[in-house]
Design a protein around this motif. Sequence first.
Motif, short mmCIF file in Angstrom:
data_model
loop_
_atom_site.label_atom_id
_atom_site.label_comp_id
_atom_site.label_asym_id
_atom_site.label_seq_id
_atom_site.Cartn_x
_atom_site.Cartn_y
_atom_site.Cartn_z
N ALA A 141 -17.88 -42.73 -2.34
CA ALA A 141 -17.04 -41.54 -2.28
C ALA A 141 -17.69 -40.48 -3.17
O ALA A 141 -18.67 -40.74 -3.88
CB ALA A 141 -15.62 -41.84 -2.76
N VAL A 200 -15.00 -35.76 -7.87
CA VAL A 200 -14.66 -34.34 -8.01
C VAL A 200 -14.09 -34.06 -9.40
O VAL A 200 -13.37 -34.88 -9.98
CB VAL A 200 -13.63 -33.92 -6.93
CG1 VAL A 200 -13.28 -32.44 -7.05
CG2 VAL A 200 -14.17 -34.23 -5.53
N LEU A 226 -10.78 -31.08 -4.49
CA LEU A 226 -10.60 -32.44 -3.98
C LEU A 226 -9.95 -32.41 -2.60
O LEU A 226 -10.39 -33.11 -1.68
CB LEU A 226 -9.74 -33.26 -4.94
CG LEU A 226 -9.42 -34.69 -4.50
CD1 LEU A 226 -10.70 -35.52 -4.37
CD2 LEU A 226 -8.46 -35.35 -5.48
N VAL A 239 -12.49 -31.20 -0.10
CA VAL A 239 -13.50 -32.23 0.18
C VAL A 239 -12.94 -33.28 1.14
O VAL A 239 -13.62 -33.70 2.09
CB VAL A 239 -13.99 -32.87 -1.13
CG1 VAL A 239 -14.84 -34.12 -0.84
CG2 VAL A 239 -14.79 -31.87 -1.95
N ASN A 240 -11.73 -33.73 0.89
CA ASN A 240 -11.12 -34.73 1.77
C ASN A 240 -10.94 -34.20 3.19
O ASN A 240 -11.17 -34.92 4.17
CB ASN A 240 -9.78 -35.20 1.20
CG ASN A 240 -9.95 -36.15 0.03
OD1 ASN A 240 -10.98 -36.80 -0.11
ND2 ASN A 240 -8.96 -36.21 -0.84
N ILE A 266 -18.95 -31.48 -8.58
CA ILE A 266 -18.77 -32.69 -7.78
C ILE A 266 -20.00 -33.58 -7.91
O ILE A 266 -21.13 -33.09 -8.01
CB ILE A 266 -18.51 -32.31 -6.30
CG1 ILE A 266 -18.23 -33.55 -5.44
CG2 ILE A 266 -19.65 -31.48 -5.73
CD1 ILE A 266 -17.77 -33.20 -4.02
N SER A 286 -12.92 -38.77 -4.02
CA SER A 286 -12.53 -38.33 -2.69
C SER A 286 -12.22 -39.54 -1.83
O SER A 286 -12.35 -40.70 -2.27
CB SER A 286 -13.67 -37.54 -2.05
OG SER A 286 -14.75 -38.41 -1.71
N ASP A 287 -11.83 -39.30 -0.60
CA ASP A 287 -11.71 -40.39 0.36
C ASP A 287 -13.09 -41.01 0.57
O ASP A 287 -14.12 -40.33 0.44
CB ASP A 287 -11.18 -39.86 1.70
CG ASP A 287 -9.74 -39.36 1.60
OD1 ASP A 287 -9.02 -39.80 0.68
OD2 ASP A 287 -9.35 -38.52 2.43
#
Length: 289
Positions: free
Chosen positions: A50, A53, A61, A64-65, A164, A182-183
Motif C-alpha cells: 500500500a 500517506v 488519503l 489516493v484511495n 506519500i 492507503s487501500d
Amino acid sequence: MKKFLKAFSLIMVIAMLATTLFACGDTKTDDPAAKAVKVIDIELTQEEYAFGVDKTQPELLAQVNTFIAKIKGDGTFDEICNKYFGDGTPTAVKSAALDPSKDQLVVATNAAFEPFEYTVGEDYYGIDMEIAALLAAELGKELVISNMDFDSVCLSVGQQKCDIAMAGLTIKPDREEYVNFSDSYYEASQKLIVKGDDTAFDACTDAAAVEAILNTYDASTKIGVQNGTTGQFYVEGDESWGFAGYEVTCVGYKNGSLAVQDLINGGVNYVIIDSAPAACITEAINAVQ
C-alpha cells in the motif's frame, strides 16, 4: 521473459555486478545448475503493498484511495503491470526539483526495488513510479521524487518532509506510527534465492518444507536481506507479523542486488527478498551467464 529486463540487465550488470558476473563463466547455458543464482519458487509469506500517506493530510488519503480504485477498475493498473511483467514498454518518469512555492506532490521512495522503483540515468521507472506520475497529474500537482534508504521512507512522511511513501511498502502495524496506509494495491510475498548449483531446496513443495530446512541451520549460516523490509523481519523474527525467525545470522543490505551479489561472492549463503525483485535480479544476473 519480461521485455524490460533485457535492457535493464545490462545496466544493472555494468553498474553493480560486473566484477562478479564476469567471474562466473565464459559460456552461456540453459542448465539451471550452471546459473549463477536461482529463485526457489515457493511463497514464504503473504503480504499486501500500500502507499503510506502523511497523517496530517486525510484529504490526500481519500484522494489516493479513490485513485487506486479508479486505476484498478479501468484497467490502467493492469496496463502498468504489463510493462514490467509482460510485453509492454516501461515509461520513464521524471522528477521536478523541490520548490515549496509550487503545488507539488513529494513522493518518498527507495529506487532500488525493481520492478516497483528503480533508476536508469536520471529517470525513474517502475510500477510505483508510473502510478506516482499519474496520481500527481490526477491531483494537478507537480511530481517530486525523493530517493532515500528504505528505512527512511516512512519516517520522512511522518516528519512531513514528503507527502506519500511509494516504495513497494508492505502494510505493517508499526509503520502506522508514521503514516496512514492507503487501500492495498498489490499482493506480494518473500522468496528464497540460492546459488545455481544449490540443491538443498529442490525437493520442497511448500513453505513448510523450506522452513523446515532453514530451521536446521545455526548462526554459521548467513542470510542476506534488504534492510527494513519484510525479508529482514521474516529472518530475524517479528511478533507482530507472527514470524518466529531463525537461528541464522541475518545480514542487511541497502538493496536486494547487493545481497545477491554477496551471495555470488560467498559472503552469505542465501538471500530472502520480495518475489518480484527476486525475479528481476536473478534474471538480470543470469542473462549474462
